[in-house]
Design a protein around this motif. Structure first.
Motif, PDB file in Angstrom:
ATOM      1  N   GLY A 149      26.941  48.093 -74.852  1.00 22.66           N
ATOM      2  CA  GLY A 149      28.063  48.351 -75.641  1.00 22.66           C
ATOM      3  C   GLY A 149      27.335  48.737 -77.098  1.00 22.66           C
ATOM      4  O   GLY A 149      27.995  49.367 -77.914  1.00 22.66           O
ATOM      5  N   HIS A 150      25.943  48.446 -77.316  1.00 26.57           N
ATOM      6  CA  HIS A 150      25.375  48.743 -78.602  1.00 26.57           C
ATOM      7  C   HIS A 150      25.470  50.219 -78.743  1.00 26.57           C
ATOM      8  O   HIS A 150      25.293  50.612 -80.099  1.00 26.57           O
ATOM      9  N   ILE A 200      27.676  50.468 -86.493  1.00 27.10           N
ATOM     10  CA  ILE A 200      26.371  50.257 -87.299  1.00 27.10           C
ATOM     11  C   ILE A 200      25.918  50.959 -88.382  1.00 27.10           C
ATOM     12  O   ILE A 200      25.166  50.507 -89.049  1.00 27.10           O
ATOM     13  N   ASP A 201      26.486  51.988 -88.417  1.00 32.33           N
ATOM     14  CA  ASP A 201      25.848  53.119 -89.546  1.00 32.33           C
ATOM     15  C   ASP A 201      26.688  53.034 -90.449  1.00 32.33           C
ATOM     16  O   ASP A 201      28.062  53.387 -90.358  1.00 32.33           O
ATOM     17  N   PRO A 202      26.262  52.746 -91.696  1.00 33.38           N
ATOM     18  CA  PRO A 202      27.402  52.680 -92.928  1.00 33.38           C
ATOM     19  C   PRO A 202      27.902  53.911 -93.370  1.00 33.38           C
ATOM     20  O   PRO A 202      28.764  54.135 -94.016  1.00 33.38           O
ATOM     21  N   LEU A 203      26.984  55.015 -92.958  1.00 40.51           N
ATOM     22  CA  LEU A 203      27.475  56.364 -93.258  1.00 40.51           C
ATOM     23  C   LEU A 203      28.352  56.966 -92.352  1.00 40.51           C
ATOM     24  O   LEU A 203      28.971  58.009 -92.263  1.00 40.51           O
ATOM     25  N   GLY A 204      28.537  56.137 -91.098  1.00 43.38           N
ATOM     26  CA  GLY A 204      29.989  56.673 -90.125  1.00 43.38           C
ATOM     27  C   GLY A 204      29.593  57.799 -89.534  1.00 43.38           C
ATOM     28  O   GLY A 204      30.401  58.586 -89.105  1.00 43.38           O
ATOM     29  N   SER A 215      30.377  45.396 -86.149  1.00 44.08           N
ATOM     30  CA  SER A 215      29.181  45.991 -86.886  1.00 44.08           C
ATOM     31  C   SER A 215      27.702  45.388 -86.560  1.00 44.08           C
ATOM     32  O   SER A 215      26.607  45.637 -87.088  1.00 44.08           O
ATOM     33  N   ILE A 216      27.765  44.852 -85.244  1.00 48.72           N
ATOM     34  CA  ILE A 216      26.312  44.459 -84.497  1.00 48.72           C
ATOM     35  C   ILE A 216      26.315  45.091 -83.264  1.00 48.72           C
ATOM     36  O   ILE A 216      27.245  44.992 -82.505  1.00 48.72           O
ATOM     37  N   GLY A 217      25.215  45.577 -82.900  1.00 50.91           N
ATOM     38  CA  GLY A 217      24.961  46.265 -81.538  1.00 50.91           C
ATOM     39  C   GLY A 217      23.479  45.220 -81.188  1.00 50.91           C
ATOM     40  O   GLY A 217      22.864  45.154 -81.970  1.00 50.91           O
ATOM     41  N   VAL A 218      23.671  44.971 -79.733  1.00 53.72           N
ATOM     42  CA  VAL A 218      22.561  44.030 -79.541  1.00 53.72           C
ATOM     43  C   VAL A 218      21.666  44.508 -78.068  1.00 53.72           C
ATOM     44  O   VAL A 218      22.703  45.104 -77.310  1.00 53.72           O
ATOM     45  N   GLN A 219      20.599  44.664 -78.104  1.00 53.23           N
ATOM     46  CA  GLN A 219      19.824  45.286 -77.112  1.00 53.23           C
ATOM     47  C   GLN A 219      18.913  43.939 -76.640  1.00 53.23           C
ATOM     48  O   GLN A 219      18.083  43.332 -77.003  1.00 53.23           O
ATOM     49  N   TYR A 220      19.445  43.360 -75.324  1.00 57.25           N
ATOM     50  CA  TYR A 220      18.825  42.345 -74.802  1.00 57.25           C
ATOM     51  C   TYR A 220      18.903  42.210 -73.149  1.00 57.25           C
ATOM     52  O   TYR A 220      18.208  41.313 -72.599  1.00 57.25           O
ATOM     53  N   VAL A 249      22.582  46.272 -86.924  1.00 60.74           N
ATOM     54  CA  VAL A 249      23.607  45.676 -87.573  1.00 60.74           C
ATOM     55  C   VAL A 249      23.829  46.551 -88.788  1.00 60.74           C
ATOM     56  O   VAL A 249      22.714  47.346 -89.563  1.00 60.74           O
ATOM     57  N   ASP A 250      24.733  46.826 -89.275  1.00 60.15           N
ATOM     58  CA  ASP A 250      25.498  47.598 -90.561  1.00 60.15           C
ATOM     59  C   ASP A 250      25.055  46.907 -91.786  1.00 60.15           C
ATOM     60  O   ASP A 250      25.541  45.750 -91.893  1.00 60.15           O
TER      61      ASP A 250
END
Length: 937
Positions: free
Chosen positions: A102-103, A108-112, A164-169, A422-423
């Motif tokens: 999903g990440h 998460i990139d403010p520049l899109g 706004s959050i991507g997680v690798q776990y 995170v953004d």
């Protein structure tokens, strides 16, 4: 055979999930039998293959033909009715894919910037039709009602893993860690609930950060500040990290970062007075007579923070040079030293925070080395918080040119830790990840990584034009409002703050900075850095001649007692048979029947310091036993591999002795021990190289920290480096510890460089290092062949009655002055001594220079007082002409030693390599040096 669906409650599911993770990353990496099964869930025909229930976990990574167990049986089932996968199973796999990938589509990139699409994240890919979306299925995400629908599950997955959050776990093997994270994220859809007061605090901290940068840019036009603009969310992130740390009982935090945003952190987190920073822009703070100083965005600072709950947290921002990531091990070394000093054995009260740059984190190997230390007993800190200030660019280099990984933080996947992306323009998402990160660290005593994607509004420095090389990126940046403005709009819409309140917060901050600037301009005060407060009070730096040289001796009886205790181990301890003689010899040494060898001299130095209340810490790749099998400080039971260290069983009230084998690392381990020494002025801290040559790898730590910290930052260290050195025909990488490099770095008595030639000298120099209050790094060129040389011995009286000798005069008493003088250091003395005896050349004086820096000119002048003017004098060394100490000696004294003795050098020919790899050639070269030393020409 019967087939079985692997439903979520199957006991085999965790193993299948583990393998499926590998399949998604690299299908060819799993056995072919499993590829067919997993392909049925990723090629649009779920259920086409069924898995037989009779499989063994060993078949997962060891399929038949590779020595593994029975392979899973796979049979084809037609896609009709009962042969199709159930909707429940399809939803389970959809959840699984989102947790894993999903990440990759998270915003998460403010520049899109556009991201790659992944069809498997679409429910339809798994055979879930629109008609299925509202059918009931069991809840398989954390939290929520027992029953749900695919539509509700899909929405929760997108909210949890793709906003706004991507997680690798999911690379974490420990199911408890994964389940903890799933529960915390999925039950809240990865959002934190903030009170109005908390939102205003976030806005206030953002405003502080934004206005500081705007103020500096307007008031100091053209000055370099390496601004935080574009990454201002770092300030509320650190604010919350400190608050949460205080809540959990942390009382000290050590931070490390490069120059990007450092001034902002100093002003808004560390509490450094802005007028001091403004004075540094005016160059008022660099007039200290203590050293040459450093640029303002390399400086450190310490302060006390009081949390909203009234808890005190001491903050330390480490000084750092421009080698961006090399401060990382220094930070964790300091955090561990603080824990050890305060008896924090559970590692709960000290926190290390490292702020990385994106390009540097991906590119500099010290990052990996530091990560590798995180769970090692000698180096762990209870978990380091890693924050990536991800500007998405280096100086002018984009990610596609500076890394082969998807994320700059992918190196952290070597650890069993979560990585949050995170953004940085979503402050509340930033607050969620720091909350998760701090709680995860506390729960599992583990590192955690936050990759905060932002941007760099200006160029690498304020005078740079970034659109030369990234025109489109900087066109997008120019259109971005400061994050404080966007968050203000968010709060105004929510009613969390009024426009008047927001304006007042900004007005107050601007007025405060104006007052501080006026004070800085009107002040004539010189702002200097003091390093001699707190635990450093009473210690000195500066020149050696100003230090206290009185070192108390230890009587023979005490030395004998300690040496006997160093020979004792538990009766039920199964010692290796070959070590029996080792301890028998120590008993004989204690009785005065045998002279002390190198190992005994060193051990007695440690023992006398420890029993005198001075802790000893030593690490190196083989330091417990010693690379050359001479130390045997840590004994291993040959029956059960339990360990015993005699050095920790000398007296009930002794200080601890810690000797550890280190990771196969020079730079991170040396950096760690340097950091440790900064917070341990009253302890002997040693790093030992396996071979002295390997110190090459740690050159940045030596150059940027060890040798220059006092002059740049007025920071002292008593770190000891033991570097095995000597030419024995072992080749170019096992001969030279690069003596010449340390001498080249020597200036203003910044370090001590010694080449002790006897066990007594080793004993005395280690004790001197701790028992005088003058603190400087000590570089000791230790021997290899001399460790067991029959002539390299000392008596108990040499230890009890002597002291460290910078110069050891010739041992021959003459009726007339010598006709020739040989100066040397280290191992070659014994070869010269033997050759002189063979030739019966008592007219040749051999003088050992044991301390090469600070130079022992006074002692040398005294020793040579009776030598007539013009007497031929030679510096003799094993190293080539362009290495070793010869050129340092020549520069120091010129062609005439002390202005009256003709000085020449005898050494190997100039060479690009330190030594030959041919044993026979080595012997020939060595013989030539020794013969030439006694030649009349």
């Amino acid at each position: 055979m019967t087939t079985q669906n692997f439903l979520p409650d199957s006991h085999n599911l965790p193993y299948v999930e583990e393998l499926f993770t590998h399949f998604l990353a690299d299908p060819a990496s799993v056995p072919q039998e499993w590829q067919q099964y997993f392909a049925s869930f990723t090629n649009g025909t779920p259920g086409a293959y069924r898995l037989e229930p009779s499989f063994h976990r060993s078949s997962i990574f060891n399929p038949p033909g590779n020595g593994g167990g029975s392979a899973p049986s796979v049979t084809h089932a037609p896609l009709d009715g009962s042969g199709a996968a159930s909707l429940q199973e399809k939803v389970v796999w959809l959840i699984r894919v989102y947790r894993v990938r999903g990440h990759m589509i998270a915003k998460i990139d403010p520049l899109g910037m556009p991201r790659q699409s992944f069809p498997e994240l679409d429910p339809a890919y798994h055979g879930i039709s629109e008609a299925d979306m509202d059918r009931p299925v069991a809840q398989r995400m954390a939290g929520g009602p027992a029953m749900t629908t695919p539509r509700e599950t899909f929405a929760r997955l997108r909210n949890t893993y793709c906003r706004s959050i991507g997680v690798q776990y999911m690379h974490i093997d420990d199911p408890k860690m994964r389940e903890w994270l799933q529960t915390r994220m999925e039950t809240t859809e990865n959002r934190i609930k903030l009170t109005k007061e908390e939102q205003i605090r976030i806005f206030t901290r953002l405003t502080d950060a934004v206005i500081f940068e705007e103020f500096v840019q307007k008031k100091f036009i053209g000055s370099k500040s390496f601004s935080l603009e574009g990454g201002e969310s770092l300030i509320p992130l650190l604010d919350m990290a400190i608050e949460r740390a205080g809540e959990y009982g942390v009382d000290e935090i050590v931070l490390g970062m490069a120059h990007r945003g450092r001034l902002n952190v100093l002003a808004n987190i560390m509490g450094k007075n802005p007028r001091t920073i403004f004075s540094e822009f005016e160059d008022k703070s660099q007039a200290s007579i203590l050293g040459h100083g450093d640029v303002k965005y390399h400086l450190g600072y310490s302060s006390d923070w009081t949390t909203t709950a009234g808890k005190k947290v001491h903050l330390t921002l480490c000084f750092n040079a421009s080698h961006l990531e090399f401060v990382n091990p220094v930070v964790i070394g300091r955090a561990r030293a603080k824990a050890d000093r305060n008896g924090d054995t559970k590692l709960e009260k000290k926190l290390a925070i490292v702020i990385h740059g994106d390009s540097a984190m991906a590119g500099e190997g010290v990052v990996q080395e530091t990560f590798n230390l995180s769970q090692l007993e000698a180096y762990k800190t209870g978990g380091t918080l890693h924050i990536v200030l991800n500007n998405q660019i280096g100086f002018t280099t984009l990610a596609v040119q500076n890394r082969s990984m998807t994320y700059c933080s992918d190196v952290a996947k070597m650890l069993q830790i979560p990585i949050f992306h995170v953004d940085g323009e979503d402050p509340e998402a930033v607050m969620q990840v720091i909350s998760l990160a701090m709680d995860f660290r506390r729960e599992f005593k583990s590192d955690v990584v936050i990759d905060m994607l932002c941007y760099r509004r200006r160029g690498h420095n304020e005078g740079d034009e970034p659109s030369y090389t990234q025109p489109l990126m900087y066109e997008a940046i120019r259109q971005r409002k400061p994050v404080g403005e966007s968050y203000k709009s968010h709060l105004l819409t929510q009613g969390g703050i009024s426009a008047q309140q927001a304006d007042e917060i900004g007005h107050r901050r601007r007025a405060y900075l104006e007052d501080e600037l006026a004070a800085a301009k009107n002040s004539t005060e010189m702002y200097t850095v003091s390093s001699l407060a707190g635990i450093w009070q009473g210690y000195t730096g500066g020149l050696e001649k100003h230090s206290d040289h009185h070192i108390p001796n230890v009587p023979v009886e005490k030395l004998q007692q300690l040496l006997r205790k160093l020979s004792v181990y538990p009766k039920d301890f199964a010692l290796h048979p070959k070590l029996q003689r080792f301890f028998e010899l120590r008993e004989e040494m204690a009785a005065g029947k045998k002279p002390l060898d190198w190992s005994a001299g060193e051990a007695l130095a440690f023992a006398t310091l420890a029993t005198g209340g001075i802790p000893v810490r030593m690490t190196g790749q083989d330091s417990e036993r010693g690379t050359f099998s001479h130390r045997h400080a840590v004994l291993h039971d040959i029956k059960n591999e339990s360990t015993y260290m005699p050095l920790n069983h000398l007296a009930p009230d002794q200080a601890p002795v810690a000797i550890h084998n280190s990771a196969l690392s020079e730079v991170a381990v040396l950096g760690f021990e340097y950091g440790y020494s900064i917070d341990t002025p009253d302890g002997l801290v040693i790093w030992e190289a396996q071979f002295g040559d390997f110190v090459n790898v740690a050159q940045v730590i030596i150059d940027q920290f060890l040798c220059s910290a006092e002059e740049k930052w007025q920071r002292l260290s008593g770190l000891v480096m033991l570097l095995p050195h000597g030419f024995e025909g072992m080749g170019p990488e096992h001969s030279s510890a690069r003596l010449e490099r340390f001498l080249m770095l020597s200036a203003n008595d910044n370090i001590q460089v010694v080449v002790p030639s006897t066990p007594a000298q080793m004993y005395h120099v280690l004790r001197r290092q701790m028992l005088r209050k003058w603190r400087k790094p000590l570089v000791v060129f230790t021997p290899k062949s001399l460790l067991r040389h029959p002539e390299c011995v000392s008596s108990l009286a040499d230890l009890a009655e002597g002291s460290f000798q910078r110069i050891i005069p010739d041992d021959i008493k003459r009726d007339k002055p010598p006709s020739r003088v040989l100066l040397c250091a280290g191992k070659i003395y014994y070869e010269l001594h033997a050759r002189r005896a063979e030739l019966k050349r008592d007219d040749v004086a051999i003088i050992r220079v044991e301390q090469l820096y600070p130079g022992p000119e006074d002692e040398l002048r005294q020793v040579l007082a009776g030598v007539p003017d013009g007497t031929p004098t030679a510096w003799v060394q094993e190293e080539p002409d362009n290495m070793g100490a010869w050129r340092h000696v020549r520069i120091l004294f010129g062609e005439t030693l002390l202005g009256r003795l003709r000085l020449t050098g005898i050494c190997r020919a100039t060479s690009a390599s330190p030594a030959t790899g041919s044993p026979s050639r080595h012997k020939a070269e060595q013989a030539e040096i020794i013969n030439k030393a006694f030649s009349e020409s």
